[in-house]
Design a protein around this motif. Sequence first.
Motif, PDB file in Angstrom:
ATOM      1  N   LYS A   1     -10.627  -6.324 -10.573  1.00 54.58           N
ATOM      2  CA  LYS A   1     -11.258  -5.159  -9.951  1.00 54.58           C
ATOM      3  C   LYS A   1     -10.263  -4.185  -9.344  1.00 54.58           C
ATOM      4  N   PHE A   2      -8.993  -4.572  -9.260  1.00 54.67           N
ATOM      5  CA  PHE A   2      -7.944  -3.678  -8.758  1.00 54.67           C
ATOM      6  C   PHE A   2      -7.151  -3.036  -9.892  1.00 54.67           C
ATOM      7  N   GLY A   3      -7.473  -3.418 -11.138  1.00 58.00           N
ATOM      8  CA  GLY A   3      -6.786  -2.863 -12.300  1.00 58.00           C
ATOM      9  C   GLY A   3      -5.588  -3.667 -12.770  1.00 58.00           C
ATOM     10  N   LEU A   4      -5.299  -4.797 -12.117  1.00 63.11           N
ATOM     11  CA  LEU A   4      -4.172  -5.641 -12.508  1.00 63.11           C
ATOM     12  C   LEU A   4      -4.570  -6.477 -13.720  1.00 63.11           C
ATOM     13  N   SER A   5      -3.684  -6.539 -14.720  1.00 61.27           N
ATOM     14  CA  SER A   5      -3.954  -7.287 -15.948  1.00 61.27           C
ATOM     15  C   SER A   5      -3.543  -8.744 -15.819  1.00 61.27           C
ATOM     16  N   TRP A   6      -4.371  -9.597 -16.390  1.00 59.87           N
ATOM     17  CA  TRP A   6      -4.150 -11.043 -16.391  1.00 59.87           C
ATOM     18  C   TRP A   6      -4.359 -11.566 -17.802  1.00 59.87           C
ATOM     19  N   GLN A   7      -3.606 -12.600 -18.155  1.00 56.96           N
ATOM     20  CA  GLN A   7      -3.809 -13.335 -19.400  1.00 56.96           C
ATOM     21  C   GLN A   7      -4.230 -14.754 -19.011  1.00 56.96           C
ATOM     22  N   ILE A   8      -5.427 -15.134 -19.404  1.00 58.85           N
ATOM     23  CA  ILE A   8      -5.948 -16.459 -19.079  1.00 58.85           C
ATOM     24  C   ILE A   8      -5.829 -17.300 -20.355  1.00 58.85           C
ATOM     25  N   ILE A   9      -4.836 -18.180 -20.355  1.00 59.59           N
ATOM     26  CA  ILE A   9      -4.426 -18.855 -21.588  1.00 59.59           C
ATOM     27  C   ILE A   9      -4.530 -20.373 -21.451  1.00 59.59           C
ATOM     28  N   PRO A  10      -5.300 -21.019 -22.356  1.00 64.30           N
ATOM     29  CA  PRO A  10      -5.330 -22.484 -22.329  1.00 64.30           C
ATOM     30  C   PRO A  10      -4.007 -23.034 -22.873  1.00 64.30           C
TER      31      PRO A  10
ATOM     32  N   ASN B   1       0.876  -1.171   0.000  1.00 66.27           N
ATOM     33  CA  ASN B   1       0.000   0.000   0.000  1.00 66.27           C
ATOM     34  C   ASN B   1       0.913   1.220   0.000  1.00 66.27           C
ATOM     35  N   GLY B   2       1.174   1.751  -1.187  1.00 64.99           N
ATOM     36  CA  GLY B   2       2.118   2.847  -1.311  1.00 64.99           C
ATOM     37  C   GLY B   2       1.508   4.182  -1.663  1.00 64.99           C
ATOM     38  N   GLY B   3       0.218   4.208  -1.938  1.00 65.63           N
ATOM     39  CA  GLY B   3      -0.430   5.453  -2.303  1.00 65.63           C
ATOM     40  C   GLY B   3      -0.858   5.468  -3.754  1.00 65.63           C
ATOM     41  N   PRO B   4      -1.519   6.534  -4.166  1.00 62.94           N
ATOM     42  CA  PRO B   4      -2.132   6.583  -5.499  1.00 62.94           C
ATOM     43  C   PRO B   4      -1.191   6.986  -6.638  1.00 62.94           C
ATOM     44  N   GLN B   5       0.069   7.285  -6.350  1.00 60.40           N
ATOM     45  CA  GLN B   5       0.927   7.829  -7.407  1.00 60.40           C
ATOM     46  C   GLN B   5       1.263   6.844  -8.521  1.00 60.40           C
ATOM     47  N   PHE B   6       1.204   5.539  -8.279  1.00 57.14           N
ATOM     48  CA  PHE B   6       1.468   4.547  -9.316  1.00 57.14           C
ATOM     49  C   PHE B   6       0.251   3.651  -9.475  1.00 57.14           C
ATOM     50  N   THR B   7      -0.098   3.358 -10.706  1.00 60.67           N
ATOM     51  CA  THR B   7      -1.233   2.477 -10.984  1.00 60.67           C
ATOM     52  C   THR B   7      -0.792   1.386 -11.949  1.00 60.67           C
ATOM     53  N   PHE B   8      -1.603   0.359 -12.053  1.00 63.14           N
ATOM     54  CA  PHE B   8      -1.306  -0.742 -12.952  1.00 63.14           C
ATOM     55  C   PHE B   8      -1.570  -0.346 -14.393  1.00 63.14           C
ATOM     56  N   SER B   9      -0.834  -0.988 -15.301  1.00 62.36           N
ATOM     57  CA  SER B   9      -1.100  -0.865 -16.735  1.00 62.36           C
ATOM     58  C   SER B   9      -0.850  -2.219 -17.384  1.00 62.36           C
ATOM     59  N   GLU B  10      -1.205  -2.337 -18.650  1.00 63.26           N
ATOM     60  CA  GLU B  10      -0.996  -3.585 -19.368  1.00 63.26           C
ATOM     61  C   GLU B  10       0.484  -3.894 -19.583  1.00 63.26           C
ATOM     62  N   ALA B  11       1.360  -2.969 -19.224  1.00 61.08           N
ATOM     63  CA  ALA B  11       2.797  -3.222 -19.368  1.00 61.08           C
ATOM     64  C   ALA B  11       3.238  -4.400 -18.506  1.00 61.08           C
ATOM     65  N   ILE B  12       2.489  -4.683 -17.457  1.00 62.25           N
ATOM     66  CA  ILE B  12       2.742  -5.843 -16.603  1.00 62.25           C
ATOM     67  C   ILE B  12       1.445  -6.629 -16.487  1.00 62.25           C
ATOM     68  N   SER B  13       1.545  -7.932 -16.712  1.00 63.37           N
ATOM     69  CA  SER B  13       0.380  -8.795 -16.542  1.00 63.37           C
ATOM     70  C   SER B  13       0.851 -10.135 -16.010  1.00 63.37           C
TER      71      SER B  13
END
Length: 153
Positions: free
Chosen positions: A104-113, A59-71
């Motif tokens: 719901k937290f904005g973290l990207s996931w790839q669900i791959i068979p 919990n570091g504060g609002p200055q950084f958010t998730f993006s698709e650059a990391i999944s």
Amino acid sequence: WFDNQAEEAANFYVSIFKQSGIGGITRYDDEASKAAGRPKGSVMTVEFELDGQKFVALNGGPQFTFSEAISYQVSCRDQDEVDYYWNKLSEGGEEGPCGWLKDKFGLSWQIIPEALPRLLEDPDREKSQRVMAAMLEMGKIEVEGLERAAAAA
């Protein structure tokens, strides 16, 4: 890096993945709370494990958010697993194309068979291109649709 949802997120993820659990939780003390501008006693970090992989949520504060650059990629044995992880992780989040979603937290996931890389790497270039074209039309990956595309002549 979360604003203030690290513990909620860790509990959410642990509820979805088997063989998972919460480890240590650290809290902001007097000095750290002043430096970070966070309430004393609030959660700073949460250690957790998902299916044998260790993570730390901050919990570091609002200055950084998730993006698709990391999944995070979840490799699924079959369509039932794809459906399970897709439904659980996209709940309250956002479904995307080609097996991608944001939770719901904005973290990207790839669900791959597991079938997807095998079909995409087929030595028959036309077959693998048909599979790629089919995948590009999908949100949640449908194994049957990939296999139909691979079999088409």
